[in-house]
Structure formats: structure tokens, C-alpha cells
Scaffold this motif. Structure first.
Motif, mmCIF file in Angstrom:
data_model
loop_
_atom_site.group_PDB
_atom_site.id
_atom_site.type_symbol
_atom_site.label_atom_id
_atom_site.label_comp_id
_atom_site.label_asym_id
_atom_site.label_seq_id
_atom_site.Cartn_x
_atom_site.Cartn_y
_atom_site.Cartn_z
ATOM 1 N N ARG A 119 0.691 -1.220 -0.164
ATOM 2 C CA ARG A 119 -0.364 -0.244 -0.066
ATOM 3 C C ARG A 119 1.208 1.307 -0.395
ATOM 4 N NH1 ARG A 119 -2.975 -1.309 4.094
ATOM 5 N NH2 ARG A 119 -4.802 -1.693 2.943
ATOM 6 N N GLU A 120 1.910 1.199 1.085
ATOM 7 C CA GLU A 120 2.608 2.395 1.217
ATOM 8 C C GLU A 120 3.409 2.775 -0.236
ATOM 9 O OE1 GLU A 120 4.168 2.613 5.663
ATOM 10 O OE2 GLU A 120 5.213 1.001 4.372
ATOM 11 N N ALA A 121 3.779 1.642 -1.047
ATOM 12 C CA ALA A 121 4.534 1.620 -2.153
ATOM 13 C C ALA A 121 3.076 2.056 -3.687
ATOM 14 C CB ALA A 121 5.535 0.283 -2.784
ATOM 15 N N GLU A 122 2.626 1.925 -2.968
ATOM 16 C CA GLU A 122 1.708 2.312 -4.039
ATOM 17 C C GLU A 122 1.155 3.584 -4.632
ATOM 18 O OE1 GLU A 122 0.479 0.747 -7.085
ATOM 19 O OE2 GLU A 122 2.055 -1.165 -6.500
ATOM 20 N N GLN A 123 1.258 4.334 -3.223
ATOM 21 C CA GLN A 123 0.987 5.638 -2.615
ATOM 22 C C GLN A 123 2.058 6.317 -3.349
ATOM 23 O OE1 GLN A 123 -0.365 5.176 1.603
ATOM 24 N NE2 GLN A 123 -2.113 5.563 1.219
ATOM 25 N N PHE A 124 2.597 5.912 -2.730
ATOM 26 C CA PHE A 124 4.523 6.219 -2.968
ATOM 27 C C PHE A 124 4.799 6.827 -4.823
ATOM 28 C CE2 PHE A 124 9.028 7.671 -3.745
ATOM 29 C CZ PHE A 124 9.088 8.599 -2.628
ATOM 30 N N LEU A 125 4.066 5.719 -5.901
ATOM 31 C CA LEU A 125 3.697 6.243 -7.775
ATOM 32 C C LEU A 125 2.711 6.665 -7.371
ATOM 33 C CD1 LEU A 125 4.772 2.319 -7.874
ATOM 34 C CD2 LEU A 125 6.290 4.042 -8.072
ATOM 35 N N ALA A 126 1.691 7.374 -6.649
ATOM 36 C CA ALA A 126 0.604 7.316 -7.688
ATOM 37 C C ALA A 126 0.350 9.152 -7.974
ATOM 38 C CB ALA A 126 -0.316 6.998 -5.804
ATOM 39 N N ALA A 127 -0.566 9.742 -8.265
ATOM 40 C CA ALA A 127 -0.464 11.197 -8.722
ATOM 41 C C ALA A 127 -0.021 11.930 -7.121
ATOM 42 C CB ALA A 127 -2.033 11.438 -9.134
ATOM 43 N N ASP A 128 -0.439 11.273 -5.601
ATOM 44 C CA ASP A 128 -0.453 12.459 -4.774
ATOM 45 C C ASP A 128 0.552 11.459 -3.726
ATOM 46 O OD1 ASP A 128 -1.680 9.765 -4.248
ATOM 47 O OD2 ASP A 128 -3.379 10.327 -2.325
ATOM 48 N N GLY A 129 1.515 10.906 -4.316
ATOM 49 C CA GLY A 129 2.825 10.444 -3.688
ATOM 50 C C GLY A 129 3.821 11.394 -4.444
ATOM 51 N N SER A 130 5.187 10.935 -4.683
ATOM 52 C CA SER A 130 6.573 11.924 -5.272
ATOM 53 C C SER A 130 5.934 12.368 -6.381
ATOM 54 C CB SER A 130 7.675 9.992 -5.267
ATOM 55 O OG SER A 130 8.674 11.606 -6.638
ATOM 56 N N ASP A 131 6.621 13.431 -6.168
ATOM 57 C CA ASP A 131 6.620 14.257 -7.683
ATOM 58 C C ASP A 131 7.599 14.640 -8.436
ATOM 59 O OD1 ASP A 131 8.302 15.811 -6.031
ATOM 60 O OD2 ASP A 131 7.493 17.222 -5.588
ATOM 61 N N CYS A 132 8.681 13.550 -8.485
ATOM 62 C CA CYS A 132 9.914 13.653 -9.282
ATOM 63 C C CYS A 132 9.482 12.971 -10.423
ATOM 64 C CB CYS A 132 10.795 13.079 -8.191
ATOM 65 S SG CYS A 132 11.690 13.470 -7.059
ATOM 66 N N GLY A 133 10.855 12.390 -11.326
ATOM 67 C CA GLY A 133 10.437 12.103 -12.982
ATOM 68 C C GLY A 133 11.070 10.720 -12.530
ATOM 69 N N ILE A 134 11.554 10.825 -11.769
ATOM 70 C CA ILE A 134 11.712 9.243 -11.281
ATOM 71 C C ILE A 134 11.673 8.189 -9.477
ATOM 72 C CG2 ILE A 134 14.203 7.468 -11.237
ATOM 73 C CD1 ILE A 134 15.192 9.611 -13.084
ATOM 74 N N VAL A 135 10.662 7.492 -10.096
ATOM 75 C CA VAL A 135 10.124 7.134 -9.078
ATOM 76 C C VAL A 135 10.483 5.994 -8.529
ATOM 77 C CG1 VAL A 135 8.055 7.163 -7.379
ATOM 78 C CG2 VAL A 135 8.660 8.598 -9.287
ATOM 79 N N ASN A 136 10.895 5.263 -7.101
ATOM 80 C CA ASN A 136 11.388 3.893 -7.089
ATOM 81 C C ASN A 136 11.284 3.451 -6.194
ATOM 82 O OD1 ASN A 136 13.354 4.028 -9.643
ATOM 83 N ND2 ASN A 136 15.224 5.079 -8.581
ATOM 84 N N VAL A 137 10.951 1.877 -5.788
ATOM 85 C CA VAL A 137 10.971 1.515 -4.338
ATOM 86 C C VAL A 137 11.632 0.153 -4.783
ATOM 87 C CG1 VAL A 137 9.068 0.118 -4.413
ATOM 88 C CG2 VAL A 137 8.426 1.829 -5.569
ATOM 89 N N ASN A 138 12.166 0.482 -3.208
ATOM 90 C CA ASN A 138 13.917 -0.838 -2.881
ATOM 91 C C ASN A 138 14.394 -0.581 -3.444
ATOM 92 O OD1 ASN A 138 11.423 -1.284 -0.759
ATOM 93 N ND2 ASN A 138 10.341 -3.085 -1.839
ATOM 94 N N ILE A 139 14.726 0.030 -4.723
ATOM 95 C CA ILE A 139 16.517 0.692 -4.686
ATOM 96 C C ILE A 139 16.590 2.598 -4.643
ATOM 97 C CG2 ILE A 139 15.995 -0.918 -6.166
ATOM 98 C CD1 ILE A 139 16.031 0.846 -8.642
ATOM 99 N N GLY A 140 18.373 2.660 -4.560
ATOM 100 C CA GLY A 140 17.966 3.904 -4.223
ATOM 101 C C GLY A 140 18.043 4.358 -5.635
ATOM 102 N N THR A 141 18.201 6.153 -5.605
ATOM 103 C CA THR A 141 18.362 6.896 -6.548
ATOM 104 C C THR A 141 19.011 7.556 -7.135
ATOM 105 O OG1 THR A 141 19.307 8.616 -5.229
ATOM 106 C CG2 THR A 141 17.197 8.145 -4.449
ATOM 107 N N SER A 142 19.756 6.224 -6.809
ATOM 108 C CA SER A 142 21.000 6.382 -8.810
ATOM 109 C C SER A 142 21.182 5.378 -9.855
ATOM 110 C CB SER A 142 22.225 6.885 -8.543
ATOM 111 O OG SER A 142 22.724 8.179 -7.944
ATOM 112 N N GLY A 143 21.792 5.191 -10.556
ATOM 113 C CA GLY A 143 21.566 3.888 -11.536
ATOM 114 C C GLY A 143 20.477 3.715 -12.550
ATOM 115 N N ALA A 144 20.021 5.093 -13.166
ATOM 116 C CA ALA A 144 18.899 4.943 -14.199
ATOM 117 C C ALA A 144 18.695 4.169 -15.120
ATOM 118 C CB ALA A 144 18.657 6.152 -14.503
ATOM 119 N N GLU A 145 18.034 2.868 -15.361
ATOM 120 C CA GLU A 145 18.851 2.357 -17.136
ATOM 121 C C GLU A 145 18.424 2.871 -18.131
ATOM 122 O OE1 GLU A 145 17.283 -1.345 -17.355
ATOM 123 O OE2 GLU A 145 17.364 -1.666 -14.418
#
Length: 503
Positions: free
Chosen positions: A429-455
Motif C-alpha cells: 500500500r505504501e509503495a503504491e501510494q508513493f507511485l500515485a499522483a499524490d505521492g512522489s512529485d519526481c520524474g524518477i520514482v523507485n521502490v526498494n532501490i536507491g535514487t542512482s543507477g537509471a537504465e
């Protein structure tokens, strides 16, 4: 091997002899290395007149290149990728010398270039438009995509090769040419990359000057912002730089792809797997000595897990090998310059003045020569102060605590930047809320990995002060093309849209 000798050898293998190139005189910049702090040798530099000339050459190349079938354009990028693979070690040497990246990260940057070439080759057969139903009988409605012109690529020191390749591989298969304004801090890497692309173009029978390199200061680069022959400007750098670039390009109705500041954070929830979280946080916060746009700069941890998380990160920080990036086992190399070290120390002093506590790190480490090596700093903050809302381009990780999930998201989004974000949780539930429209406002949104290392397969970029641009995968290619909506009347009548009668 001395660093200057190492750089010259790598350049020569890539087909570049820079010392000979400056014997004729003219403007130069001094290549230097943060590994020892020493200056290496002069490199040719451009003034505004030379940049204007480069635009003209690239424009002439575009007029021919735009008529070449896209799959044939892809063949050039394929050959370039093969040369990058062949010279992967050479280019990694130059990235290590000029940026101070550890060997695996330097090699990883070049692999990223190979990967985007592979992606672009496939894309060259998929530059697809749509066919839409027309409301008029005997009509066909469709859209087509066409090359747009010269693309200016303004790159930063921290990824001196990969970010250029993201833009250039796509721009080339889309039928454009490129003028590359490389960072003055990394002229050697940019010359080597440009030489390999020029070799690929010659071998494939492509026009000369599809990529024209210019190394110079901001004043010299001014024509890239003001010249109408440059319809797209892709710029990577600071928020301040973006604030100067954007109005000038917009004033002539040019198109912008901006990748600016990143004040990236991870939320660590009560259910988080801390083994996973600590590994992800440490790499994202300390990798590349904190000098990535996706570096993690804030951890927002539930108060019930804060003490354990801080203790575990501090223990790892204390044993991180800091030192010569060419030495085996090193994980944290140098800061790029003395000014970067000063900015880090100023930020740590400001954090203390704001009531923060340095848990560990921040001090300079005596490694070799006059290089600026530091231990990554972990700082507990009582609140998200004005300091924490700014990006300091150094390995400082601020720790904030929260009580409710809504509070965590508010802290996460409560900064001007919006590039990369992550959450560590085993609660779906927390993961999905973070990915939702009222969650993270960033262009890259990750779950259970860090902020670096985009593919490279996903579109890379952010929102808010990060600039809103997108590079690399997904449909980022559309930023390098112009769209045309086409209506074909294959009937013998001339009906008007919306039932208009003009008879």
C-alpha cells in the motif's frame, strides 16, 4: 603510469593528438585531474566566432543527413557503438583521470554509451507516427515525424561522455546534427568521444560535421543559445545555469531539454528491509563522491527505525575505502575541485548552525598530491531547513524523521528540485501510494532501490527546478524531432471539417 602520460596514451589510441593540435596557437584551456590536483596539458578552446562557425558546419551536415533513411542513419550509430566497445578501457581511463571516478563507475559510464547506441539502432526502425480516423469520407488523417535541425548538447563534468551520447545517439538516428559544448573540466574525454564518432561517420560514408565539438566558457557558448539554426538545446548543469539558459532559448522560441538540480531523497518506512535500504542508500549517497545529479541527499526515516538506520549507515561510512580511483578496492574518489570541497565544508557549518549533528564524515582525507578527498558525511537534522532544500554537490546525506506517511511524502516533495526519488518498504500500500499522483512529485520514482543507477530504456529527467526535460529511452526521441499532422483527400469531393459549408 603518470596521469598525463596515461591520458595521452588513451587519446592517441582513440585517434587524438591534442598537444600537437595546440602548437598553432589560439585559445586553450588546461586539462587537469582531480586525482592529484595537477594540471596536465593545454587543449584547444573555442571563442564565440568558432562556435558560430561550428553551427554553420553542423547545419550544412544536417541538410544532407535529414534525407538519409533512418535505418541507414542507424548504421552509423551501430558502428559508433562498436568503436566505443573497442575503446571502452581508453575512455574509462580518461573519465578516471578527468573526473576521478573509480574504475567500475568509469567503465559503467562507457557501457551506458554502448547501451544507448544499441537502443538508438533499434529506434531507427521505429520512428513511428499514428494514423487516425477522419470525420470526412475519402480522407486519411495521420502524423509524421521529421528531423528538426542542429541539436546543441551542453554537458557537465560528472558524466562527461554518457549524457552527450544519450542526446547524440538519438539526435543522429532522428536525422539531426549536433554541436557539443563539453565541460571545460573534461576536454580530453570529449575529444576522444568526438574522434571515435568522426571515424564511424567516415567509415559509413556519412557527412562530415554531424558532431562538432566546442570547448569553451559560457560566453563562447552564447551562439548556441541565440542562433535560430539551433532549434533544440539540451543542457545539463546547475539550476543557476538553467535559469540563464532557458529565457534566452525561449526568447527565440527554441526547444529546451533541461537536466538541472537533484535534491533526491529516500523514504524508509517501518516495514523496510534495512539490509536492502543500507546498501541502496550508501551507493546512492557516496557513489561518485556525491557528484551525481541522482545522488541521494536526504533520508526521511520513520522515527521507529531512525536510530538503527543511522547507526548502520555510519558504520558502513566509517569503512568506505576513500582514495585513488585507479587503485583496486577504492569506492570513493576525489571531489572535482577545491571549490567543491569548500562548498561541502560551508554546508556542514550551516547544518551545525541549523541545529544539525554530524554523525560521521566530512573531513578531508590525505591521499595523493593536492586532490580533495573527503569522507562522506552523515548529518542528522531537526527539520528540513533552507540548507537542506538546496543541493550541495558533495557527499552529504541529511537524515530527517517522520511519524505519518503523509508527513514523509510532504517532506520528500518539499524541495524545489524533482529528479529522482525512492522508498524502502515491504508494504504494498505504501509503495503504491508513493507511485500515485499524490505521492512522489519526481520524474524518477523507485521502490526498494536507491535514487542512482537509471537504465537507458526509461526516459530520464525530472520536474520542477530539475527542468522537465527527458533524455534516453521511452519516447524521449520525440524531443529531437518535429511532428506534422497530415490530411490526405483521396476522394473527388472537398468536404470541410466540423460540417462547415463554404459553398
Amino acid at each position: 603510469m603518470e596521469l598525463a602520460e596515461r591520458a595521452r596514451a588513451a587519446l592517441k589510441r582513440c585517434g587524438v593528438d591534442l598537444p600537437a593540435a595546440v602548437l598553432s596557437g589560439g585559445r586553450t584551456v588546461l586539462a587537469r585531474t582531480p586525482v592529484t590536483g595537477e594540471e596536465l596539458f593545454p587543449v584547444p578552446a573555442a571563442d564565440a566566432a568558432a562556435v558560430t562557425d561550428a553551427i554553420g558546419k553542423a547545419h550544412e551536415a544536417f541538410l544532407t543527413w535529414r534525407t538519409v533513411p533512418a535505418p541507414v542513419r542507424g548504421a552509423l550509430v551501430k558502428r559508433f557503438g562498436e568503436l566505443l566497445t573497442e575503446h571502452k578501457a581508453d575512455l574509462a581511463d580518461l573519465v578516471g583521470v578527468e573526473v576521478g571516478k573509480i574504475r567500475s563507475e568509469a567503465l559503467g559510464e562507457i557501457q551506458e554509451m554502448v547501451d544507448i547506441c544499441d537502443y538508438a539502432v533499434g529506434l531507427s526502425r521505429q520512428l513511428q507516427g499514428r494514423t487516425m480516423p477522419s470525420e470526412r469520407p475519402g480522407h486519411r488523417l495521420m502524423e509524421t515525424w521529421h528531423p528538426i535541425g542542429v541539436v546543441a548538447v551542453i554537458s557537465a563534468f560528472n558524466f562527461p561522455a554518457a549524457v552527450w551520447s544519450w542526446n547524440t545517439a538519438l539526435a543522429l538516428v532522428c536525422g539531426n546534427s549536433v554541436v557539443w559544448k563539453a565541460s571545460e573540466l573534461t576536454p580530453l574525454t570529449s575529444h576522444a568521444c568526438s574522434a571515435l564518432l568522426a571515424r564511424a561517420a567516415a567509415e559509413c560514408g556519412a557527412p562530415e560535421n554531424l558532431n562538432v565539438l566546442v570547448v569553451g566558457d559560457a560566453e563562447a557558448a552564447a551562439p548556441l543559445l541565440d542562433d535560430r539554426r539551433v532549434p533544440v538545446v539540451s543542457a545539463t548543469g546547475s539550476e543557476r545555469m538553467g535559469g540563464e539558459v532557458a529565457p534566452r532559448v525561449a526568447a527565440r522560441f527554441g526547444r529546451l531539454i533541461l537536466e538541472l538540480g537533484g535534491n533526491n531523497a529516500a523514504i524508509v518506512t517501518p516495514s523496510a528491509d534495512l539490509d536492502l535500504a543500507v546498501r541502496g542508500i550508501v551507493f546512492a549517497a557516496a557513489g561518485t563522491a556525491g557528484q551525481r545529479c541522482t545522488t541521494m541527499r536526504r533520508v526521511i526515516v520513520h522515527e521507529s527505525r531512525a536510530e538503527e538506520l543511522v547507526s548502520r549507515i555510519a558504520a558502513v561510512y566509517a569503512r568506505l575505502p576513500v582514495g585513488d580511483p585507479f587503485a583496486e578496492g577504492t569506492l570513493v574518489g576525489p571531489l572535482i575541485s577545491a571549490s567543491a570541497f569548500t562548498s561541502m565544508q560551508d554546508a556542514l557549518s550551516a547544518a551545525a548552525a541549523d541545529g544539525g549533528t554530524v554523525v560521521t564524515g566530512g573531513e578531508r582525507v590525505d591521499v595523493v598530491g593536492d586532490g580533495y578527498y573527503v569522507r562522506p558525511a552523515l548529518v542528522r537534522m531537526p527539520a528540513q531547513t533552507a540548507l537542506v532544500q538546496r543541493e550541495t554537490f558533495a557527499p552529504i546525506l541529511y537524515v530527517l524523521t517522520y511519524n505519518t506517511f503523509e508527513e514523509a511524502v510532504a517532506l520528500h516533495n518539499g524541495v524545489p528540485q524533482g529528479l529522482s526519488s525512492s522508498i524502502f518498504t515491504t508494504d504494498q500500500r505504501e509503495a503504491e501510494q508513493f507511485l500515485a499522483a499524490d505521492g512522489s512529485d519526481c520524474g524518477i520514482v523507485n521502490v526498494n532501490i536507491g535514487t542512482s543507477g537509471a537504465e537507458i530504456g526509461g526516459a530520464f529527467g525530472g520536474e520542477k527546478n530539475t527542468g522537465g526535460g527527458r533524455e534516453s529511452g521511452s519516447d524521449a526521441w520525440r524531443g529531437y524531432m518535429r511532428r506534422a499532422t497530415n490530411t490526405v483527400n483521396y476522394s473527388r469531393e472537398l468536404p470541410l471539417a466540423q460540417g462547415v459549408n463554404f459553398g
